[in-house]
Design a protein around this motif. Sequence first.
Motif, short mmCIF file in Angstrom:
data_model
loop_
_atom_site.label_atom_id
_atom_site.label_comp_id
_atom_site.label_asym_id
_atom_site.label_seq_id
_atom_site.Cartn_x
_atom_site.Cartn_y
_atom_site.Cartn_z
N VAL A 51 -6.41 -13.58 3.19
CA VAL A 51 -7.00 -12.82 2.09
C VAL A 51 -6.26 -11.70 1.26
O VAL A 51 -6.36 -11.56 0.08
N LEU A 52 -5.74 -11.14 2.17
CA LEU A 52 -5.02 -9.90 1.43
C LEU A 52 -3.77 -10.60 0.64
O LEU A 52 -3.79 -9.96 -0.56
N ALA A 53 -3.12 -11.56 1.09
CA ALA A 53 -1.93 -12.05 0.09
C ALA A 53 -2.57 -12.65 -1.18
O ALA A 53 -2.00 -12.57 -2.15
N VAL A 54 -3.91 -13.31 -1.05
CA VAL A 54 -4.60 -13.96 -2.34
C VAL A 54 -5.04 -12.91 -3.21
O VAL A 54 -4.95 -12.80 -4.35
N GLY A 55 -5.51 -11.61 -2.61
CA GLY A 55 -5.86 -10.64 -3.56
C GLY A 55 -4.68 -9.95 -4.24
O GLY A 55 -4.89 -9.62 -5.17
N SER A 56 -3.41 -9.68 -3.51
CA SER A 56 -2.32 -9.21 -4.07
C SER A 56 -1.75 -10.22 -5.13
O SER A 56 -1.50 -9.67 -6.29
N VAL A 57 -2.04 -11.25 -5.15
CA VAL A 57 -1.45 -12.25 -6.01
C VAL A 57 -2.48 -12.19 -7.31
O VAL A 57 -2.01 -12.05 -8.33
N ALA A 58 -3.86 -12.07 -7.11
CA ALA A 58 -4.88 -11.77 -7.93
C ALA A 58 -4.48 -10.65 -8.96
O ALA A 58 -4.41 -10.51 -10.14
N TYR A 59 -4.26 -9.47 -8.17
CA TYR A 59 -3.92 -8.27 -8.79
C TYR A 59 -2.70 -8.29 -9.66
O TYR A 59 -2.47 -7.70 -10.75
N ALA A 60 -1.56 -9.00 -9.11
CA ALA A 60 -0.38 -9.21 -9.79
C ALA A 60 -0.55 -10.01 -11.14
O ALA A 60 0.03 -9.63 -11.89
N TRP A 61 -1.38 -10.96 -11.09
CA TRP A 61 -1.71 -11.74 -12.31
C TRP A 61 -2.26 -10.94 -13.23
O TRP A 61 -2.24 -11.09 -14.58
N ARG A 62 -3.10 -9.86 -12.70
CA ARG A 62 -4.01 -8.99 -13.64
C ARG A 62 -3.12 -8.11 -14.50
O ARG A 62 -3.11 -8.05 -15.85
N LEU A 63 -2.08 -7.73 -13.56
CA LEU A 63 -0.96 -6.81 -14.19
C LEU A 63 -0.10 -7.64 -15.33
O LEU A 63 0.15 -7.25 -16.20
N THR A 64 0.10 -8.94 -14.67
CA THR A 64 1.02 -9.77 -15.60
C THR A 64 0.58 -9.95 -16.81
O THR A 64 0.97 -10.20 -18.12
N ALA A 65 -0.80 -10.28 -17.06
CA ALA A 65 -1.59 -10.34 -18.22
C ALA A 65 -1.72 -9.50 -18.93
O ALA A 65 -1.72 -9.29 -20.46
N ARG A 66 -1.74 -8.23 -18.41
CA ARG A 66 -2.15 -7.16 -19.26
C ARG A 66 -0.72 -6.42 -19.85
O ARG A 66 -0.76 -5.97 -20.90
N SER A 67 0.33 -6.90 -19.34
CA SER A 67 1.68 -6.57 -19.55
C SER A 67 2.49 -7.69 -20.67
O SER A 67 3.41 -7.53 -21.04
N ARG A 68 1.46 -8.61 -21.03
CA ARG A 68 1.69 -9.48 -21.82
C ARG A 68 3.05 -10.39 -21.52
O ARG A 68 4.17 -10.63 -22.21
N TRP A 69 3.35 -10.80 -20.21
CA TRP A 69 4.26 -11.42 -19.53
C TRP A 69 5.68 -10.89 -19.62
O TRP A 69 6.68 -11.62 -19.89
#
Length: 99
Positions: A51-69
Amino acid sequence: MNAPSASPSAVKEEEKPGWGLPVTLFAVLALVLRLTDVWSWWAVLWAPLFVLAVGSVAYAWRLTARSRWRMGPVEWVLLVLTHLSLVAALARIFGFLPR
């Protein structure tokens, strides 16, 4: 006077996506799943870790989308490794991979 509309202290530095933590969490998860039986008392360890690993992936994806790849080559490699580890962990949990 030409004063900036926002003070420098009010401007927050943009966070950059980091895939090191998700890769590390999935590596530990893969090690736990490899060395133990999936449906034993070890589930007390690997389930919260998953659960922690999936949560960290979701957070990293959110930052990736925010930084425009905008990521470096190392981050792209870590992104791929993270998702391959996620697929391997799910396959091990659901019994698609042999022990």
